[in-house]
Design a protein around this motif. Structure first.
Motif, PDB file in Angstrom:
ATOM      1  N   ALA A 139      12.803  -6.529  -7.952  1.00  0.00           N
ATOM      2  CA  ALA A 139      12.111  -6.082  -6.738  1.00  0.00           C
ATOM      3  C   ALA A 139      10.698  -5.598  -7.076  1.00  0.00           C
ATOM      4  O   ALA A 139       9.731  -5.898  -6.345  1.00  0.00           O
ATOM      5  N   PHE A 140      10.588  -4.866  -8.166  1.00  0.00           N
ATOM      6  CA  PHE A 140       9.269  -4.371  -8.596  1.00  0.00           C
ATOM      7  C   PHE A 140       8.311  -5.524  -8.868  1.00  0.00           C
ATOM      8  O   PHE A 140       7.164  -5.534  -8.399  1.00  0.00           O
ATOM      9  N   VAL A 141       8.772  -6.522  -9.632  1.00  0.00           N
ATOM     10  CA  VAL A 141       7.911  -7.654  -9.995  1.00  0.00           C
ATOM     11  C   VAL A 141       7.501  -8.461  -8.764  1.00  0.00           C
ATOM     12  O   VAL A 141       6.317  -8.782  -8.568  1.00  0.00           O
ATOM     13  N   LEU A 142       8.472  -8.795  -7.913  1.00  0.00           N
ATOM     14  CA  LEU A 142       8.194  -9.623  -6.739  1.00  0.00           C
ATOM     15  C   LEU A 142       7.214  -8.955  -5.779  1.00  0.00           C
ATOM     16  O   LEU A 142       6.244  -9.565  -5.321  1.00  0.00           O
ATOM     17  N   PHE A 143       7.457  -7.672  -5.484  1.00  0.00           N
ATOM     18  CA  PHE A 143       6.593  -6.995  -4.511  1.00  0.00           C
ATOM     19  C   PHE A 143       5.256  -6.580  -5.123  1.00  0.00           C
ATOM     20  O   PHE A 143       4.266  -6.434  -4.398  1.00  0.00           O
ATOM     21  N   LEU A 146       3.342  -9.674  -4.656  1.00  0.00           N
ATOM     22  CA  LEU A 146       2.960  -9.761  -3.251  1.00  0.00           C
ATOM     23  C   LEU A 146       1.798  -8.821  -2.957  1.00  0.00           C
ATOM     24  O   LEU A 146       0.847  -9.187  -2.245  1.00  0.00           O
ATOM     25  N   TYR A 147       1.849  -7.625  -3.521  1.00  0.00           N
ATOM     26  CA  TYR A 147       0.752  -6.655  -3.352  1.00  0.00           C
ATOM     27  C   TYR A 147      -0.553  -7.204  -3.923  1.00  0.00           C
ATOM     28  O   TYR A 147      -1.630  -7.032  -3.347  1.00  0.00           O
ATOM     29  N   HIS A 148      -0.443  -7.877  -5.056  1.00  0.00           N
ATOM     30  CA  HIS A 148      -1.635  -8.373  -5.741  1.00  0.00           C
ATOM     31  C   HIS A 148      -2.279  -9.541  -5.005  1.00  0.00           C
ATOM     32  O   HIS A 148      -3.512  -9.636  -4.937  1.00  0.00           O
ATOM     33  N   THR A 153      -3.939  -5.424   4.722  1.00  0.00           N
ATOM     34  CA  THR A 153      -3.801  -4.040   4.257  1.00  0.00           C
ATOM     35  C   THR A 153      -2.393  -3.504   4.480  1.00  0.00           C
ATOM     36  O   THR A 153      -1.817  -2.839   3.600  1.00  0.00           O
ATOM     37  N   SER A 154      -1.825  -3.778   5.669  1.00  0.00           N
ATOM     38  CA  SER A 154      -0.479  -3.272   5.975  1.00  0.00           C
ATOM     39  C   SER A 154       0.558  -3.867   5.024  1.00  0.00           C
ATOM     40  O   SER A 154       1.466  -3.170   4.551  1.00  0.00           O
ATOM     41  N   GLN A 155       0.414  -5.175   4.729  1.00  0.00           N
ATOM     42  CA  GLN A 155       1.345  -5.821   3.805  1.00  0.00           C
ATOM     43  C   GLN A 155       1.191  -5.278   2.393  1.00  0.00           C
ATOM     44  O   GLN A 155       2.175  -5.105   1.670  1.00  0.00           O
ATOM     45  N   LYS A 156      -0.058  -5.009   2.006  1.00  0.00           N
ATOM     46  CA  LYS A 156      -0.292  -4.422   0.683  1.00  0.00           C
ATOM     47  C   LYS A 156       0.390  -3.058   0.559  1.00  0.00           C
ATOM     48  O   LYS A 156       1.004  -2.739  -0.460  1.00  0.00           O
ATOM     49  N   ARG A 157       0.290  -2.259   1.634  1.00  0.00           N
ATOM     50  CA  ARG A 157       0.876  -0.923   1.610  1.00  0.00           C
ATOM     51  C   ARG A 157       2.397  -1.001   1.475  1.00  0.00           C
ATOM     52  O   ARG A 157       2.996  -0.295   0.660  1.00  0.00           O
ATOM     53  N   VAL A 158       3.023  -1.863   2.276  1.00  0.00           N
ATOM     54  CA  VAL A 158       4.485  -2.012   2.226  1.00  0.00           C
ATOM     55  C   VAL A 158       4.926  -2.540   0.861  1.00  0.00           C
ATOM     56  O   VAL A 158       5.887  -2.052   0.264  1.00  0.00           O
ATOM     57  N   ALA A 159       4.217  -3.567   0.371  1.00  0.00           N
ATOM     58  CA  ALA A 159       4.572  -4.162  -0.921  1.00  0.00           C
ATOM     59  C   ALA A 159       4.433  -3.143  -2.044  1.00  0.00           C
ATOM     60  O   ALA A 159       5.271  -3.096  -2.965  1.00  0.00           O
ATOM     61  N   PHE A 160       3.392  -2.306  -1.978  1.00  0.00           N
ATOM     62  CA  PHE A 160       3.177  -1.299  -3.019  1.00  0.00           C
ATOM     63  C   PHE A 160       4.312  -0.263  -3.019  1.00  0.00           C
ATOM     64  O   PHE A 160       4.850   0.079  -4.077  1.00  0.00           O
TER      65      PHE A 160
END
Length: 253
Positions: A139-143, A146-148, A153-160
């Protein structure tokens, strides 16, 4: 040639299993006829062939219970419980067998943070905790990826947030998995088979006697020295007992 050998081994395995089933059924027939000693011989013949199954241990324990053989009855119910931890029939019959024992030892309860931590550790097996740790890492690697790569911005926040949670879950689960594994290694239960055993302060016959134990009592073996075992009973009292007086539950002959 290789296929022929595999087929031969498969046929041999089927024949062996059929023979073992026949012996087991013969034991069950003798048990139902009230011939408990003869049934025990049939079941023990399977043990000599390295057969280790819940039903075998359960039936063997029941046969010993019918003959009022305290130690073997408790011992084989406990072994069945090791292979099937949530079986209510095993639990209930084990209680009946334990009621035949002489020693009444009060269990020292866990309190405070130690109890809470142990309850958390014992929630799952060490393998399950390890699998949860792997899931957290994935989960850490995948998200994190996705964050990278995402631009919103909203997707980055959720992924982070999810990637951080995955990392924390992975670390926590890995620590708990090691703790659970250590507990499983240290857990070395045994059953007293001597009718009465004198527990000593030190591993020698001339040492002071600290208490006595009787057949069917469950102990924890902490260490071994020559022909002695250092044991701990439910109230956390320790002492040394002759190795021949106890039988380890995790030993599968």
């Amino acid at each position: 040639m290789r296929v022929f050998i595999i087929l031969m081994l498969a046929c041999f395995s089927v024949c062996i299993n059929a023979q073992n089933d026949t012996v087991f059924n013969e034991g069950n027939t003798l048990y139902n006829q009230g011939k408990y000693a003869e049934a025990i011989k049939k079941y023990e013949a399977l043990l000599d062939k390295n057969e280790h199954a819940v039903a075998l241990y359960f039936n063997l324990a029941n046969a010993h219970y019918k003959l009022n053989n305290i130690s073997p009855s408790v011992y084989y119910f406990e072994k069945a419980k090791l292979l099937s931890t949530d079986d209510k029939d095993i639990e209930n019959n084990l209680v009946f067998a334990q009621n035949m024992t002489v020693d009444a030892i009060d269990t020292l309860p866990e309190v405070g943070f130690s109890r809470i931590f142990k309850d958390i550790v014992n929630t799952f097996s060490s393998d399950s905790w390890a699998k949860l740790a792997i899931s957290g890492i994935l989960a850490f690697v995948l998200f994190f990826l996705l964050y990278h790569f995402t631009s919103a911005t909203s997707q980055k926040r959720v992924a982070f947030v999810i990637s951080v949670l995955g990392f924390l879950i992975a670390v926590f689960s890995l620590v708990i998995a090691f703790q659970k594994n250590n507990l499983e290694i240290k857990n070395n239960p045994a059953i007293v088979f001597a009718q009465e055993s004198r527990v000593k302060a030190d591993p020698n016959n001339t040492s002071e006697e600290v208490f006595r134990l009787h057949e069917g009592t469950k102990v924890q073996v902490l260490e071994s020295y020559e022909n002695w075992c250092k044991i701990e009973i439910a109230d956390k009292t320790t002492g040394w007992i002759p190795s021949e007086d106890v039988k380890l539950l995790k030993f599968f002959r």
